[in-house]
Design a protein around this motif. Sequence first.
Motif, PDB file in Angstrom:
ATOM      1  N   LEU A 238      45.495  53.182  35.128  1.00 20.88           N
ATOM      2  CA  LEU A 238      45.187  51.845  34.640  1.00 20.88           C
ATOM      3  C   LEU A 238      44.316  51.943  33.389  1.00 20.88           C
ATOM      4  O   LEU A 238      43.412  52.783  33.307  1.00 20.88           O
ATOM      5  CB  LEU A 238      44.466  51.040  35.724  1.00 20.88           C
ATOM      6  N   THR A 239      44.557  51.084  32.425  1.00 22.16           N
ATOM      7  CA  THR A 239      43.873  51.188  31.141  1.00 22.16           C
ATOM      8  C   THR A 239      42.363  51.067  31.295  1.00 22.16           C
ATOM      9  O   THR A 239      41.859  50.146  31.917  1.00 22.16           O
ATOM     10  CB  THR A 239      44.370  50.107  30.165  1.00 22.16           C
ATOM     11  N   ARG A 240      41.658  52.064  30.749  1.00 21.83           N
ATOM     12  CA  ARG A 240      40.191  52.152  30.719  1.00 21.83           C
ATOM     13  C   ARG A 240      39.559  52.236  32.104  1.00 21.83           C
ATOM     14  O   ARG A 240      38.353  52.092  32.225  1.00 21.83           O
ATOM     15  CB  ARG A 240      39.585  50.959  29.966  1.00 21.83           C
ATOM     16  N   ASN A 241      40.342  52.505  33.143  1.00 22.36           N
ATOM     17  CA  ASN A 241      39.782  52.610  34.503  1.00 22.36           C
ATOM     18  C   ASN A 241      39.410  54.062  34.790  1.00 22.36           C
ATOM     19  O   ASN A 241      40.080  54.763  35.556  1.00 22.36           O
ATOM     20  CB  ASN A 241      40.772  52.096  35.546  1.00 22.36           C
ATOM     21  N   THR A 242      38.330  54.517  34.194  1.00 24.10           N
ATOM     22  CA  THR A 242      37.905  55.896  34.385  1.00 24.10           C
ATOM     23  C   THR A 242      37.141  56.051  35.694  1.00 24.10           C
ATOM     24  O   THR A 242      36.580  55.096  36.236  1.00 24.10           O
ATOM     25  CB  THR A 242      37.013  56.360  33.226  1.00 24.10           C
ATOM     26  N   ILE A 243      37.108  57.283  36.183  1.00 21.71           N
ATOM     27  CA  ILE A 243      36.363  57.621  37.399  1.00 21.71           C
ATOM     28  C   ILE A 243      35.661  58.943  37.166  1.00 21.71           C
ATOM     29  O   ILE A 243      36.197  59.856  36.520  1.00 21.71           O
ATOM     30  CB  ILE A 243      37.295  57.694  38.633  1.00 21.71           C
ATOM     31  N   ASN A 244      34.424  59.053  37.665  1.00 21.11           N
ATOM     32  CA  ASN A 244      33.629  60.264  37.523  1.00 21.11           C
ATOM     33  C   ASN A 244      32.811  60.414  38.796  1.00 21.11           C
ATOM     34  O   ASN A 244      32.012  59.528  39.130  1.00 21.11           O
ATOM     35  CB  ASN A 244      32.709  60.137  36.304  1.00 21.11           C
ATOM     36  N   SER A 245      33.005  61.497  39.528  1.00 21.67           N
ATOM     37  CA  SER A 245      32.318  61.621  40.819  1.00 21.67           C
ATOM     38  C   SER A 245      31.870  63.053  41.085  1.00 21.67           C
ATOM     39  O   SER A 245      32.454  64.015  40.584  1.00 21.67           O
ATOM     40  CB  SER A 245      33.225  61.147  41.959  1.00 21.67           C
TER      41      SER A 245
END
Length: 746
Positions: A238-245
């Motif tokens: 999804l556009t600009r739906n970044t995740i960092n974990s």
Amino acid sequence: MTTHPFSRRRLAVSVSLALATLSAQAAPEVAPAADAADAGPVPTVVVSARNGDYLGNHTASAAAPTQSSLAATEPQSIITRDFIELSVTPAAEYSRIVNIAPSLSGDSANGPGLSETKTTMRGFGDDQYNITFDGIPWGDTNNPAHHSTSFFPGSVIGGAIVERGPGNADNLGYATFGGSINLFSKKPSKEQHTSVFGSAGTWNTRLGGVSWESGQLAGWGNGTIQLNYQHLQSDGYLTRNTINSDNYMLKVRRPLGESTVATFFVSANQIGYVQPDNNKGPTLAQVAKYGKNYSLNDDPASFNYAGFNHTSKNTDFDYLRLETNWGAGWATDNQLYTYAYDNETISSTDPTGLTAPGTKAGPKGNADIPGIDKRNKYRVWGDILRLNKSFEAGTFRTGVWYERSDTDRHQYDLDLTLGVRDPRETKPVPVTFPDVLFDQQSTIHNVQPFAQFEWSVTPDLTVTPGVKRVQIRRAVDAAVNQTTRVLQHTSVEYKATLPFLTANQRIGDGLAVYAQYAEGFQIPDLKSFYIADPTKNSSDPQKSTNYQLGIVGESNALTWDVDLYKIDFKNKYVSNGLGGTDAAYVNVGGATYKGIEGQATWLVGGGVALYANGSKNKAEANDTGKTISGSPDMTAALGLLYNAGPWAGSLIGKRTGAVYQADYDPAKPAAYEAYRTGAYTNIDLSLAYRFANPGMNLRALKLQLNVFNLAGKQDVTSISPGKTVSGDQYTFQAPRSFQVSARADF
């Protein structure tokens, strides 16, 4: 009221105290006690097979992606670590792992493992069944829903058992209504080793980590220590739906004396999303203009500006477990635990593009973007005591589950353009809280004693009657309560007695039949307190009565099972539709769930195994006879598994049936059919090659390729109806994606 947020200092203190406890006593060389603990009363089946080796090719049971046990008393699907490592994305969390099982469905719109997924079980929603980890139930405190990416990444999960039913008396949780997804930590290795792992793939997805196993420490009573760290980041589909974990995990097991084994577990997870709070997908107009993956953009004048939509979540899950054999058939198992969830969200209010910019804070005609500051933060403390006594006639099990939770929730108006709260709130709220949508604290006090007797009628027949007593008090202390917007300080108690009766008959060495009668329940949602006087609510929780029959077969070449079920859902908890002081939540009719399920694995030979499962499901409202929204009419899976020498692979397709996305309204029959989505299929491919002793001090090196949604289909998976048709939001299958992975074992 004081809440207890995620804290590295708090975790460090917990770790220090637990390690001090485990070090207080040490019995030299007590390997048998450690081994016996693996078969303790919580994990009835060991699901952590061989610590990540390939799928076995000697029996169908070793190769099966899912299977039942010959000792089962209700429909179940056992999923091993082997299947997770070979056929599931390294970025996965539990929802992707258990989705293979019959009657389960769910899909991530942002790509496998890259966004929260709500799994359905026989048509029951995510808040209508339990999820446990090492026997401890966990979930939200406003309703018993779950956040799939927030606690346990796939690298710390040793296996799972999906139980489609309320289970026995000691099956705990706030929603035994629909069943349980039981997750387990990894089984400790007997030998010391270190693994470094990583993967890279579509949408700039990157994962890396390291795990360490101490093996059995001879100078520490043959105790074991396990460490795991994982980092994941991705731009997402999804556009600009970044995740960092990031996830940090420690598990310590150690004998204390000759008859007690102690286990300490702690997992801490930090995750950051860029996503709207209303993350239900684009409208059809947005799809036509921007594509199926439209979500956020780079325009500060838009509701969908990525800078206005972000979430930070911090969680931890910790327990100390003592398993003791007291002799003469007596044994205890005690788990003292705590877990926490802290969701801090900033988001715009309408990602559909149908609301014109403009806030109450700016001048008339301003183009500022309205938003919210949202918090959902809780700390849960609990203890589960299980007491077992073995007799010649069977085993008596009793115990009690105690739990308390403290929750802090708020939502404030924001002017995102100005970067401040919206200072002018038009709804009637106390003047001291002009920008507060709600500011609410709540607690749950739970006590559930239980007892059952596993009666060995004959060597081949076991009959188990049992009962559980539910006693829950929910309280709200809100300066500004949600919806009513006024001061609220009240509590309501819920009580229920839940009996059950199961039977398992073994027929020879490889065949068994079982039957179950069991009652389940679901705690009322916190939204039932969003009225003037919650004490007028019914105190009778929603209940289910389950009738299930099944047969399980197992041989070296074939493992299979089939079951039939019928579930009567009673006391549906709904608003009476009245306003003011007359508003209340009352019990009305319910629904009937019924169906047939099956799963089988055939070991063909030459390293090849074939797998299939399927279900035909019905979930119909009693008052209308129509299918309940969100309930697929079927599920099915087909798979080809291969393991020969250093090569291993799998090709598995999972199909989810048609779903009505809105409940039937007699006044709008056409709309009901319009919101019916068709079936969709995901096909996943995995290929792996393992180098044994490749040099450079490596024990093994595994290279793997995973391809997800191999056919590249992008069918609709859900629709969230809006106030008008133009506001309907759609989610789609993420397109074909891949990940290349490597793991080096030292």
